[in-house]
Design a protein around this motif. Sequence first.
Motif, PDB file in Angstrom:
ATOM      1  N   ASP A  69       2.730   1.143  17.318  1.00 25.67           N
ATOM      2  CA  ASP A  69       2.916  -0.141  17.997  1.00 25.67           C
ATOM      3  C   ASP A  69       3.115  -1.304  17.022  1.00 25.67           C
ATOM      4  OD1 ASP A  69       2.506   1.187  20.427  1.00 25.67           O
ATOM      5  OD2 ASP A  69       0.326   0.934  20.274  1.00 25.67           O
ATOM      6  N   MET A  70       3.064  -1.037  15.738  1.00 21.66           N
ATOM      7  CA  MET A  70       3.251  -2.087  14.740  1.00 21.66           C
ATOM      8  C   MET A  70       4.726  -2.457  14.606  1.00 21.66           C
ATOM      9  SD  MET A  70       0.797  -0.780  11.603  1.00 21.66           S
ATOM     10  CE  MET A  70      -0.973  -0.628  11.782  1.00 21.66           C
ATOM     11  N   PRO A  71       5.009  -3.681  14.166  1.00 20.01           N
ATOM     12  CA  PRO A  71       6.399  -4.024  13.840  1.00 20.01           C
ATOM     13  C   PRO A  71       6.935  -3.051  12.797  1.00 20.01           C
ATOM     14  CG  PRO A  71       5.013  -5.984  13.840  1.00 20.01           C
ATOM     15  CD  PRO A  71       4.091  -4.803  13.954  1.00 20.01           C
ATOM     16  N   GLU A  72       8.245  -2.816  12.815  1.00 23.78           N
ATOM     17  CA  GLU A  72       8.833  -1.813  11.943  1.00 23.78           C
ATOM     18  C   GLU A  72       8.556  -2.085  10.462  1.00 23.78           C
ATOM     19  OE1 GLU A  72      13.155   0.338  11.115  1.00 23.78           O
ATOM     20  OE2 GLU A  72      12.915  -1.114  12.727  1.00 23.78           O
ATOM     21  N   ALA A  73       8.612  -3.344  10.071  1.00 23.37           N
ATOM     22  CA  ALA A  73       8.381  -3.674   8.665  1.00 23.37           C
ATOM     23  C   ALA A  73       6.953  -3.316   8.245  1.00 23.37           C
ATOM     24  CB  ALA A  73       8.647  -5.150   8.414  1.00 23.37           C
ATOM     25  N   ARG A  74       5.997  -3.542   9.152  1.00 23.43           N
ATOM     26  CA  ARG A  74       4.609  -3.221   8.833  1.00 23.43           C
ATOM     27  C   ARG A  74       4.394  -1.706   8.821  1.00 23.43           C
ATOM     28  NH1 ARG A  74      -0.819  -4.912  12.256  1.00 23.43           N
ATOM     29  NH2 ARG A  74      -2.343  -4.114  10.741  1.00 23.43           N
ATOM     30  N   GLN A  75       5.070  -1.021   9.743  1.00 27.28           N
ATOM     31  CA  GLN A  75       4.997   0.438   9.748  1.00 27.28           C
ATOM     32  C   GLN A  75       5.470   1.008   8.412  1.00 27.28           C
ATOM     33  OE1 GLN A  75       6.606   2.868  12.883  1.00 27.28           O
ATOM     34  NE2 GLN A  75       6.247   1.284  14.436  1.00 27.28           N
ATOM     35  N   ASP A  76       6.618   0.504   7.964  1.00 26.62           N
ATOM     36  CA  ASP A  76       7.176   1.002   6.706  1.00 26.62           C
ATOM     37  C   ASP A  76       6.195   0.807   5.559  1.00 26.62           C
ATOM     38  OD1 ASP A  76       9.467   1.696   8.045  1.00 26.62           O
ATOM     39  OD2 ASP A  76      10.575  -0.115   7.482  1.00 26.62           O
ATOM     40  N   LYS A  77       5.499  -0.313   5.579  1.00 27.75           N
ATOM     41  CA  LYS A  77       4.538  -0.598   4.507  1.00 27.75           C
ATOM     42  C   LYS A  77       3.371   0.384   4.550  1.00 27.75           C
ATOM     43  CE  LYS A  77       2.799  -3.019   1.116  1.00 27.75           C
ATOM     44  NZ  LYS A  77       3.429  -2.994  -0.237  1.00 27.75           N
ATOM     45  N   VAL A  78       2.875   0.658   5.771  1.00 26.91           N
ATOM     46  CA  VAL A  78       1.750   1.574   5.917  1.00 26.91           C
ATOM     47  C   VAL A  78       2.152   2.992   5.525  1.00 26.91           C
ATOM     48  CG1 VAL A  78       0.199   2.674   7.581  1.00 26.91           C
ATOM     49  CG2 VAL A  78       0.591   0.208   7.694  1.00 26.91           C
ATOM     50  N   PHE A  79       3.305   3.440   6.016  1.00 25.25           N
ATOM     51  CA  PHE A  79       3.738   4.818   5.768  1.00 25.25           C
ATOM     52  C   PHE A  79       4.205   5.047   4.334  1.00 25.25           C
ATOM     53  CE2 PHE A  79       4.883   4.873  10.518  1.00 25.25           C
ATOM     54  CZ  PHE A  79       3.576   5.223  10.857  1.00 25.25           C
ATOM     55  N   ARG A  96      -2.701   7.158  -1.061  1.00 20.10           N
ATOM     56  CA  ARG A  96      -3.587   6.673  -0.006  1.00 20.10           C
ATOM     57  C   ARG A  96      -2.774   5.952   1.067  1.00 20.10           C
ATOM     58  NH1 ARG A  96      -9.003   6.634  -1.642  1.00 20.10           N
ATOM     59  NH2 ARG A  96      -9.329   6.942  -3.888  1.00 20.10           N
ATOM     60  N   TRP A  97      -3.198   6.152   2.322  1.00 21.43           N
ATOM     61  CA  TRP A  97      -2.620   5.437   3.449  1.00 21.43           C
ATOM     62  C   TRP A  97      -3.763   4.827   4.263  1.00 21.43           C
ATOM     63  CZ3 TRP A  97      -1.294  10.223   1.781  1.00 21.43           C
ATOM     64  CH2 TRP A  97       0.046  10.461   1.447  1.00 21.43           C
ATOM     65  N   LYS A  98      -3.528   3.666   4.828  1.00 20.76           N
ATOM     66  CA  LYS A  98      -4.581   3.009   5.602  1.00 20.76           C
ATOM     67  C   LYS A  98      -3.957   2.166   6.705  1.00 20.76           C
ATOM     68  CE  LYS A  98      -8.628  -0.035   5.041  1.00 20.76           C
ATOM     69  NZ  LYS A  98      -9.417  -0.841   4.078  1.00 20.76           N
ATOM     70  N   ARG A 106      -8.329   3.694  10.096  1.00 20.21           N
ATOM     71  CA  ARG A 106      -8.147   5.087   9.698  1.00 20.21           C
ATOM     72  C   ARG A 106      -7.509   5.094   8.307  1.00 20.21           C
ATOM     73  NH1 ARG A 106      -8.234   9.227  13.862  1.00 20.21           N
ATOM     74  NH2 ARG A 106      -9.628   8.384  15.455  1.00 20.21           N
ATOM     75  N   SER A 107      -7.934   6.039   7.480  1.00 17.34           N
ATOM     76  CA  SER A 107      -7.342   6.145   6.153  1.00 17.34           C
ATOM     77  C   SER A 107      -7.237   7.601   5.742  1.00 17.34           C
ATOM     78  CB  SER A 107      -8.158   5.363   5.119  1.00 17.34           C
ATOM     79  OG  SER A 107      -9.461   5.901   4.996  1.00 17.34           O
ATOM     80  N   ILE A 108      -6.270   7.877   4.869  1.00 19.02           N
ATOM     81  CA  ILE A 108      -6.029   9.218   4.342  1.00 19.02           C
ATOM     82  C   ILE A 108      -5.950   9.113   2.830  1.00 19.02           C
ATOM     83  CG2 ILE A 108      -4.536  11.254   4.408  1.00 19.02           C
ATOM     84  CD1 ILE A 108      -3.214   9.901   6.921  1.00 19.02           C
ATOM     85  N   HIS A 109      -6.593  10.020   2.155  1.00 20.32           N
ATOM     86  CA  HIS A 109      -6.452  10.129   0.693  1.00 20.32           C
ATOM     87  C   HIS A 109      -6.048  11.550   0.373  1.00 20.32           C
ATOM     88  CE1 HIS A 109      -8.327  10.384  -3.565  1.00 20.32           C
ATOM     89  NE2 HIS A 109      -7.058  10.028  -3.637  1.00 20.32           N
ATOM     90  N   LEU A 110      -4.925  11.703  -0.291  1.00 22.76           N
ATOM     91  CA  LEU A 110      -4.399  13.007  -0.661  1.00 22.76           C
ATOM     92  C   LEU A 110      -4.374  13.120  -2.180  1.00 22.76           C
ATOM     93  CD1 LEU A 110      -3.018  15.678   0.162  1.00 22.76           C
ATOM     94  CD2 LEU A 110      -0.844  14.432   0.205  1.00 22.76           C
ATOM     95  N   ASP A 111      -4.897  14.236  -2.702  1.00 23.51           N
ATOM     96  CA  ASP A 111      -4.972  14.434  -4.147  1.00 23.51           C
ATOM     97  C   ASP A 111      -4.486  15.826  -4.504  1.00 23.51           C
ATOM     98  OD1 ASP A 111      -6.261  13.472  -6.884  1.00 23.51           O
ATOM     99  OD2 ASP A 111      -6.951  15.521  -6.572  1.00 23.51           O
ATOM    100  N   PHE A 112      -3.529  15.896  -5.455  1.00 27.02           N
ATOM    101  CA  PHE A 112      -3.046  17.160  -5.989  1.00 27.02           C
ATOM    102  C   PHE A 112      -3.489  17.273  -7.444  1.00 27.02           C
ATOM    103  CE2 PHE A 112       0.811  16.545  -3.051  1.00 27.02           C
ATOM    104  CZ  PHE A 112       0.221  17.261  -2.026  1.00 27.02           C
ATOM    105  N   GLU A 113      -4.092  18.392  -7.799  1.00 32.22           N
ATOM    106  CA  GLU A 113      -4.506  18.636  -9.191  1.00 32.22           C
ATOM    107  C   GLU A 113      -3.940  19.979  -9.655  1.00 32.22           C
ATOM    108  OE1 GLU A 113      -8.533  19.109 -11.973  1.00 32.22           O
ATOM    109  OE2 GLU A 113      -8.712  18.707  -9.812  1.00 32.22           O
TER     110      GLU A 113
END
Length: 287
Positions: A69-79, A96-98, A106-113
């Motif tokens: 439901d966010m404006p497209e510009a804000r969506q792009d920033k989040v994604f 990280r995404w938030k 909601r937030s996601i943290h993804l880590d590859f090692e």
Amino acid sequence: MAYATGAVLIAALAAGCTGGTGSGGSDPDGKPGTPTVSAAPPGKYLTLPDACRAIPRATLKDLLPGTADMPEARQDKVFEGTATVTYDTDRRIGCRWKSDVPEGTRSIHLDFERVVSYDTAVSDDDRAREVYAKKETAADLPDTALPPETPDASDDASPSGSGGPDASTDPGTDGSESADGTEGADGKGATGDDKGAGDTTAGSPADSLQPRLLDKLGDSAFLDDTLSRAGAPARHRTVSVVFRTSNVIVTVEYTAQPAMPSEVPDSKELQEKAQALARQLVDSFND
């Protein structure tokens, strides 16, 4: 004339030595037949994917409610995500995404090692097993994370419904939570208001949502579930899924924080989504 004969003898001896070392018929240490110790094999993965491009946009929309439901510009920033700071992107990379919406965060943290062994006698995979094992130990999973033991003959000795010593034990009161249903001392697992959210495996709902080992996810995997202490200004829950595939260890952290302090994030929902994301990542490594 005698001098010339001596010079010829010395030259012949030198030529003989040179010819012997250049024939390739013996090992450098002068011990023919000595077996050569080969280096341990390298890991399957020599590079890492771009973490900020590892999760499809449709999946991010599902994991971050309200972003659609966010404006497209804000969506792009989040994604777009924010890359975590690392010093060697061939060895470690994360993102990280938030999303902040009126209902909460909601937030996601993804880590590859990518694990590399610098010991020629230890393979990258073996070294990765050691690193993963330390993470699993640090998670301090409850005993219920262990596979159930097969009942032996003594377990069948008492007839069904005979009212043995444990017949009066109240299911669910195994010490993991208090009688009033509040969370355990370590703040882990689905307890308190999360009880009764549903069951997807054998056992009680609380047991099925406890931190545990996971099957059929990479080579090894576990899930951790931590809820912030009661009385905090805003309660948040973080579900972590850690798995190993060959010499790469992946960590997924999925956190929810409702806007109302009295609300407790739903453990079942977060665990299901975190596991679904982890399975998606495993498949992408296998492609």
